[in-house]
Scaffold this motif. Sequence first.
Motif, PDB file in Angstrom:
ATOM      1  N   LYS A  29      14.642   7.711  92.429  1.00  0.00           N
ATOM      2  CA  LYS A  29      13.859   6.755  92.081  1.00  0.00           C
ATOM      3  C   LYS A  29      12.550   7.363  90.983  1.00  0.00           C
ATOM      4  N   TYR A  30      11.957   8.231  91.793  1.00  0.00           N
ATOM      5  CA  TYR A  30      10.786   8.475  91.260  1.00  0.00           C
ATOM      6  C   TYR A  30      10.811   9.806  89.934  1.00  0.00           C
ATOM      7  N   ARG A  31      11.982  10.264  89.928  1.00  0.00           N
ATOM      8  CA  ARG A  31      12.340  11.109  88.632  1.00  0.00           C
ATOM      9  C   ARG A  31      11.923  10.329  87.334  1.00  0.00           C
ATOM     10  N   PHE A  70      -1.389   6.838 104.188  1.00  0.00           N
ATOM     11  CA  PHE A  70      -0.268   6.608 103.631  1.00  0.00           C
ATOM     12  C   PHE A  70      -0.172   5.343 102.764  1.00  0.00           C
ATOM     13  N   HIS A  71      -0.190   5.664 101.534  1.00  0.00           N
ATOM     14  CA  HIS A  71      -0.387   4.531 100.719  1.00  0.00           C
ATOM     15  C   HIS A  71       0.810   4.305  99.749  1.00  0.00           C
ATOM     16  N   PHE A  72       1.315   3.080 100.196  1.00  0.00           N
ATOM     17  CA  PHE A  72       2.675   2.701  99.419  1.00  0.00           C
ATOM     18  C   PHE A  72       3.683   3.697  99.641  1.00  0.00           C
ATOM     19  N   THR A  73       3.896   3.939 100.921  1.00  0.00           N
ATOM     20  CA  THR A  73       4.872   5.052 101.387  1.00  0.00           C
ATOM     21  C   THR A  73       5.626   4.409 102.552  1.00  0.00           C
ATOM     22  N   HIS A  74       6.295   3.377 102.122  1.00  0.00           N
ATOM     23  CA  HIS A  74       7.264   2.549 103.224  1.00  0.00           C
ATOM     24  C   HIS A  74       8.340   3.572 103.830  1.00  0.00           C
ATOM     25  N   ASP A  75       8.886   4.208 103.059  1.00  0.00           N
ATOM     26  CA  ASP A  75       9.880   5.169 103.519  1.00  0.00           C
ATOM     27  C   ASP A  75       9.257   6.203 104.591  1.00  0.00           C
ATOM     28  N   VAL A  76       8.304   6.640 104.459  1.00  0.00           N
ATOM     29  CA  VAL A  76       7.607   7.403 105.418  1.00  0.00           C
ATOM     30  C   VAL A  76       7.191   6.829 106.698  1.00  0.00           C
ATOM     31  N   LEU A  77       6.604   5.742 106.355  1.00  0.00           N
ATOM     32  CA  LEU A  77       6.349   4.893 107.493  1.00  0.00           C
ATOM     33  C   LEU A  77       7.440   4.188 108.419  1.00  0.00           C
ATOM     34  N   GLY A 125       2.796  11.490 100.942  1.00  0.00           N
ATOM     35  CA  GLY A 125       3.529  10.726  99.880  1.00  0.00           C
ATOM     36  C   GLY A 125       2.492  10.358  98.779  1.00  0.00           C
ATOM     37  N   CYS A 126       1.834  11.513  98.249  1.00  0.00           N
ATOM     38  CA  CYS A 126       0.557  11.436  97.388  1.00  0.00           C
ATOM     39  C   CYS A 126       0.969  11.056  96.096  1.00  0.00           C
ATOM     40  N   GLY A 127       2.378  11.096  95.657  1.00  0.00           N
ATOM     41  CA  GLY A 127       2.672  10.727  94.272  1.00  0.00           C
ATOM     42  C   GLY A 127       2.025  11.512  93.219  1.00  0.00           C
ATOM     43  N   VAL A 185      -6.057  -2.409  96.034  1.00  0.00           N
ATOM     44  CA  VAL A 185      -5.481  -2.009  97.606  1.00  0.00           C
ATOM     45  C   VAL A 185      -5.842  -0.545  97.923  1.00  0.00           C
ATOM     46  N   ARG A 186      -5.715   0.305  96.936  1.00  0.00           N
ATOM     47  CA  ARG A 186      -5.942   1.551  97.180  1.00  0.00           C
ATOM     48  C   ARG A 186      -7.448   1.801  97.804  1.00  0.00           C
ATOM     49  N   ARG A 187      -8.351   0.952  96.818  1.00  0.00           N
ATOM     50  CA  ARG A 187      -9.885   0.915  97.369  1.00  0.00           C
ATOM     51  C   ARG A 187     -10.001   0.532  98.841  1.00  0.00           C
ATOM     52  N   VAL A 217      16.891  10.975 102.819  1.00  0.00           N
ATOM     53  CA  VAL A 217      16.172   9.923 102.473  1.00  0.00           C
ATOM     54  C   VAL A 217      15.145  10.302 101.174  1.00  0.00           C
ATOM     55  N   ALA A 218      14.486  11.333 101.310  1.00  0.00           N
ATOM     56  CA  ALA A 218      13.843  11.769 100.063  1.00  0.00           C
ATOM     57  C   ALA A 218      14.736  11.913  98.930  1.00  0.00           C
ATOM     58  N   GLY A 219      15.941  12.447  99.367  1.00  0.00           N
ATOM     59  CA  GLY A 219      16.828  12.651  98.095  1.00  0.00           C
ATOM     60  C   GLY A 219      17.093  11.464  97.111  1.00  0.00           C
ATOM     61  N   ALA A 268       7.180  18.490  99.589  1.00  0.00           N
ATOM     62  CA  ALA A 268       7.988  18.630 100.713  1.00  0.00           C
ATOM     63  C   ALA A 268       8.277  17.107 101.074  1.00  0.00           C
ATOM     64  N   VAL A 269       9.026  16.978 102.086  1.00  0.00           N
ATOM     65  CA  VAL A 269       9.277  15.568 102.545  1.00  0.00           C
ATOM     66  C   VAL A 269       8.115  15.674 103.807  1.00  0.00           C
ATOM     67  N   ALA A 270       7.478  14.464 104.460  1.00  0.00           N
ATOM     68  CA  ALA A 270       6.405  14.697 105.200  1.00  0.00           C
ATOM     69  C   ALA A 270       6.916  15.057 106.597  1.00  0.00           C
ATOM     70  N   GLU A 271       8.093  14.865 106.749  1.00  0.00           N
ATOM     71  CA  GLU A 271       8.809  15.373 108.210  1.00  0.00           C
ATOM     72  C   GLU A 271       8.750  16.962 108.279  1.00  0.00           C
TER      73      GLU A 271
HETATM   74  C1  LIG Z   1       5.171   4.266  95.688  1.00  0.00           C
HETATM   75  S1  LIG Z   1       4.998   5.977  95.709  1.00  0.00           S
HETATM   76  C2  LIG Z   1       3.029   6.085  96.195  1.00  0.00           C
HETATM   77  C3  LIG Z   1       2.442   7.232  95.699  1.00  0.00           C
HETATM   78  C4  LIG Z   1       0.935   7.232  96.240  1.00  0.00           C
HETATM   79  N1  LIG Z   1       0.700   7.092  97.342  1.00  0.00           N
HETATM   80  C5  LIG Z   1       0.246   6.285  95.373  1.00  0.00           C
HETATM   81  O1  LIG Z   1      -0.261   5.467  95.797  1.00  0.00           O
HETATM   82  O2  LIG Z   1      -0.035   6.279  94.074  1.00  0.00           O
HETATM   83  C6  LIG Z   1       5.800   6.847  97.098  1.00  0.00           C
HETATM   84  C7  LIG Z   1       6.005   8.148  97.226  1.00  0.00           C
HETATM   85  O3  LIG Z   1       6.348   8.495  98.339  1.00  0.00           O
HETATM   86  C8  LIG Z   1       7.017   9.698  98.145  1.00  0.00           C
HETATM   87  N2  LIG Z   1       8.088  10.003  99.315  1.00  0.00           N
HETATM   88  C9  LIG Z   1       9.276   9.277  99.479  1.00  0.00           C
HETATM   89  N3  LIG Z   1       9.750  10.017 100.590  1.00  0.00           N
HETATM   90  C10 LIG Z   1       8.790  10.690 101.226  1.00  0.00           C
HETATM   91  C11 LIG Z   1       8.859  11.766 102.355  1.00  0.00           C
HETATM   92  N4  LIG Z   1       9.976  11.612 103.203  1.00  0.00           N
HETATM   93  N5  LIG Z   1       7.833  12.377 102.719  1.00  0.00           N
HETATM   94  C12 LIG Z   1       6.798  12.256 101.648  1.00  0.00           C
HETATM   95  N6  LIG Z   1       6.748  11.710 100.585  1.00  0.00           N
HETATM   96  C13 LIG Z   1       7.696  10.742 100.245  1.00  0.00           C
HETATM   97  C14 LIG Z   1       7.774   9.509  96.644  1.00  0.00           C
HETATM   98  O4  LIG Z   1       8.093  10.780  96.178  1.00  0.00           O
HETATM   99  C15 LIG Z   1       6.630   8.879  95.840  1.00  0.00           C
HETATM  100  O5  LIG Z   1       5.659   9.800  95.133  1.00  0.00           O
END
Ligand SMILES: C[S@@+](CC[C@H](N)C(=O)[O-])C[C@H]1O[C@@H](n2cnc3c(N)ncnc32)[C@H](O)[C@@H]1O
Length: 217
Positions: free
Chosen positions: A17-19, A121-128, A55-57, A35-37, A10-12, A105-108
């Motif tokens: 995308k994020y590259r 978990f801000h804008f981290t749908h894949d992790v959620l 997923g701190c980006g 929204v972050r606030r 998944v992270a792959g 690292a991936v969160a898992e």
């Molecule tokens: C939309 S960005 C959000 C970044 C940050 N939270 C923000 O609000 O600016 C999503 C981030 O989730 C990261 N991500 C994707 N899969 C992930 C995983 N399995 N574990 C941790 N982070 C992941 C991506 O690399 C990306 O940096």
Amino acid sequence: MQRAGRDHAVAGSSRGKYRFRAAHYDFELAPFEPVRRKAIEMLAPRPGDTVLDVGCGTGLSFAPLLERIGPTGRIVGVDPSPEMLALARKRVARHGWSGVALLEAVAEQAPLQGLADAALFHFTHDVLRNPAALDHVLAHLKPGARVVASGLQWAPPWMVPTNLFVLGAALYSVSSLDGLEQPWTMLAKRLHSFEVRGFPWVGIYVAGGRVAVTSRA
Ligand SMILES: C[S@@+](CC[C@H](N)C(=O)[O-])C[C@H]1O[C@@H](n2cnc3c(N)ncnc32)[C@H](O)[C@@H]1O
């Protein structure tokens, strides 16, 4: 900075995308800063807290988190994208923030140490939508720790323009549209006192709860 779990599928796809997005990511997120606030306000970290920014980006949450946790607080930022983390690292160096650790690292599979006071978990749908990631992160939180998630959600079906916006943003950002009706459901099952503050007319939610005090008794 430590590195782990680089082969996760998944992270792959997410890494791809994020590259390319990393360089202009902060500019793209600017309209969503309110929204972050709201998310950090709901998380309400206190002075001296350790916060996991999952997923701190590029580290856009670091400054507002540090405003609350102060010089004795710590942030552990976790993200598998080398390009996003390179920008987070630059941000940390530019500000001289000594209390911020970054894990590539991936969160898992993140090599988290000890128990933190809060997780964002801000804008981290894949992790959620990844139970293993949620279980791993929540296992590294103290009993009673606060957890907040925020991001995109489908608006009601008749709100076609909002849903077109959500669709476009999601296709650009996430690996699967699964669960966009209520992205927080897997998190809600794992927490108590869970509360959702939805803004469906703009396709956004902020939601959170607490780790059960008795879960590791
Ligand atoms: C939309 S960005 C959000 C970044 C940050 N939270 C923000 O609000 O600016 C999503 C981030 O989730 C990261 N991500 C994707 N899969 C992930 C995983 N399995 N574990 C941790 N982070 C992941 C991506 O690399 C990306 O940096």
